[in-house]
Design an enzyme around this catalytic site. Sequence first.
Site, PDB file in Angstrom:
ATOM      1  N   ASN A  17      12.664   3.731   5.876  1.00 31.78           N
ATOM      2  CA  ASN A  17      11.781   4.485   4.870  1.00 31.78           C
ATOM      3  C   ASN A  17      10.212   4.638   5.483  1.00 31.78           C
ATOM      4  O   ASN A  17       9.476   5.626   5.275  1.00 31.78           O
ATOM      5  CB  ASN A  17      11.545   3.628   3.659  1.00 31.78           C
ATOM      6  CG  ASN A  17      12.425   3.919   2.591  1.00 31.78           C
ATOM      7  OD1 ASN A  17      12.644   4.851   1.880  1.00 31.78           O
ATOM      8  ND2 ASN A  17      13.540   2.962   2.480  1.00 31.78           N
ATOM      9  N   ASN A 102       6.312   0.294  -4.202  1.00 31.85           N
ATOM     10  CA  ASN A 102       7.486  -0.524  -3.778  1.00 31.85           C
ATOM     11  C   ASN A 102       8.493   0.623  -3.919  1.00 31.85           C
ATOM     12  O   ASN A 102       8.347   1.657  -5.000  1.00 31.85           O
ATOM     13  CB  ASN A 102       8.115  -1.565  -4.415  1.00 31.85           C
ATOM     14  CG  ASN A 102       9.229  -2.052  -3.916  1.00 31.85           C
ATOM     15  OD1 ASN A 102       9.484  -2.158  -2.758  1.00 31.85           O
ATOM     16  ND2 ASN A 102      10.407  -2.508  -4.766  1.00 31.85           N
ATOM     17  N   HIS A 104      12.457   1.518  -4.791  1.00 36.40           N
ATOM     18  CA  HIS A 104      13.641   0.605  -5.174  1.00 36.40           C
ATOM     19  C   HIS A 104      14.996   1.733  -5.359  1.00 36.40           C
ATOM     20  O   HIS A 104      14.766   2.629  -5.904  1.00 36.40           O
ATOM     21  CB  HIS A 104      13.569  -0.088  -6.388  1.00 36.40           C
ATOM     22  CG  HIS A 104      14.771  -0.698  -6.864  1.00 36.40           C
ATOM     23  ND1 HIS A 104      15.075  -1.945  -6.423  1.00 36.40           N
ATOM     24  CD2 HIS A 104      15.584  -0.664  -7.744  1.00 36.40           C
ATOM     25  CE1 HIS A 104      16.293  -2.406  -6.963  1.00 36.40           C
ATOM     26  NE2 HIS A 104      16.600  -1.480  -7.862  1.00 36.40           N
ATOM     27  N   ASP A 145      10.389  -5.770  -9.565  1.00 35.65           N
ATOM     28  CA  ASP A 145      10.677  -4.295  -9.703  1.00 35.65           C
ATOM     29  C   ASP A 145      10.308  -3.914 -11.480  1.00 35.65           C
ATOM     30  O   ASP A 145      11.032  -3.189 -11.996  1.00 35.65           O
ATOM     31  CB  ASP A 145      12.454  -4.025  -9.650  1.00 35.65           C
ATOM     32  CG  ASP A 145      12.826  -4.292  -8.345  1.00 35.65           C
ATOM     33  OD1 ASP A 145      14.128  -4.725  -8.141  1.00 35.65           O
ATOM     34  OD2 ASP A 145      12.129  -4.205  -7.307  1.00 35.65           O
ATOM     35  N   GLU A 174      14.837   8.331  -1.632  1.00 31.61           N
ATOM     36  CA  GLU A 174      13.978   7.392  -1.424  1.00 31.61           C
ATOM     37  C   GLU A 174      12.945   8.068  -0.367  1.00 31.61           C
ATOM     38  O   GLU A 174      11.736   7.863  -0.554  1.00 31.61           O
ATOM     39  CB  GLU A 174      14.575   6.263  -0.645  1.00 31.61           C
ATOM     40  CG  GLU A 174      15.241   5.185  -1.713  1.00 31.61           C
ATOM     41  CD  GLU A 174      15.953   4.144  -0.902  1.00 31.61           C
ATOM     42  OE1 GLU A 174      15.132   3.286  -0.272  1.00 31.61           O
ATOM     43  OE2 GLU A 174      17.420   3.868  -1.106  1.00 31.61           O
TER      44      GLU A 174
HETATM   45  C1  GRF Z   1      17.008   0.331   1.618  1.00 34.52           C
HETATM   46  O1  GRF Z   1      18.396   0.320   1.047  1.00 34.52           O
HETATM   47  C2  GRF Z   1      16.267   0.789   0.631  1.00 34.52           C
HETATM   48  O2  GRF Z   1      16.691   1.086  -0.803  1.00 34.52           O
HETATM   49  C3  GRF Z   1      15.392  -0.391   0.077  1.00 34.52           C
HETATM   50  O3  GRF Z   1      15.442  -1.060   1.585  1.00 34.52           O
HETATM   51  C4  GRF Z   1      16.754  -0.619   2.357  1.00 34.52           C
HETATM   52  C5  GRF Z   1      16.235  -0.632   3.806  1.00 34.52           C
HETATM   53  O4  GRF Z   1      15.296   0.371   3.721  1.00 34.52           O
HETATM   54  N1  GRF Z   1      14.141  -0.197  -0.117  1.00 34.52           N
HETATM   55  P1  GRF Z   1      14.856   0.960   5.529  1.00 34.52           P
HETATM   56  O5  GRF Z   1      15.903   1.405   5.793  1.00 34.52           O
HETATM   57  O6  GRF Z   1      14.572  -0.635   6.018  1.00 34.52           O
HETATM   58  O7  GRF Z   1      13.423   1.517   4.763  1.00 34.52           O
END
Ligand code: GRF
Length: 195
Positions: A17, A102, A104, A145, A174
């Site tokens: 992310n 955040n 989710h 959340d 996401e």
């Molecule tokens: C992902 O499963 C996301 O849904 C949650 O954190 C997990 C890892 O995300 N928010 P990332 O690859 O470390 O950004």
Amino acid sequence: MSDKVKVAVLVSGGGTNLQALIDKEKSGELAESKIVRVIASKDTAYALQRAADAGIETSVAKTQEEVLRQLEECGAELVVLAGYMSVLAPEVIEKFRNRIINIHPSLIPKYCGKGFYGMRVHRAVIEAGEKESGATVHFVDEGVDTGKIILQETVPVMEGDSPEDLAARVLETEHRILAEGLNKVVLRYKQGGIK
Ligand code: GRF
């Protein structure tokens, strides 16, 4: 960078992310903000490597006192939790009221809250026989959340999906809506809409 809104990103894991935000900042899709610091809850988070490769300052904060100190130290105006797995202390939430977002991996208010994170979310969605899931960008408050929803997008659950199949499909969403959600909040913040 003078008038760009300063953003700190909190991470704990692989950082896909975070990478999406870095890429969209580079491509100009996140034109009004700048990631000034990536703060990890543990020094093994690969997200730190992604930040370093992008020339972004990094640090590790193992306590919430450290999180607060480092957020103030880097001058963060907005905070993004991107795969961050620790619970923020009330002092941090108070200091950055309505300025923490955040991502989710479900359609909040379904499959969220205590114990619903990562693969557990997707496993529960499939076991419940849901035909759709999704991702949600929301403000962070003292609950888990429970903050106000900023952006949400549905993702289809396909016949025969494993939790991993669904996780990968949701993750793509996401990555897209986190940047869109951040942009929305950045623009509202610049217009003085977030006190
Ligand atoms: C992902 O499963 C996301 O849904 C949650 O954190 C997990 C890892 O995300 N928010 P990332 O690859 O470390 O950004």
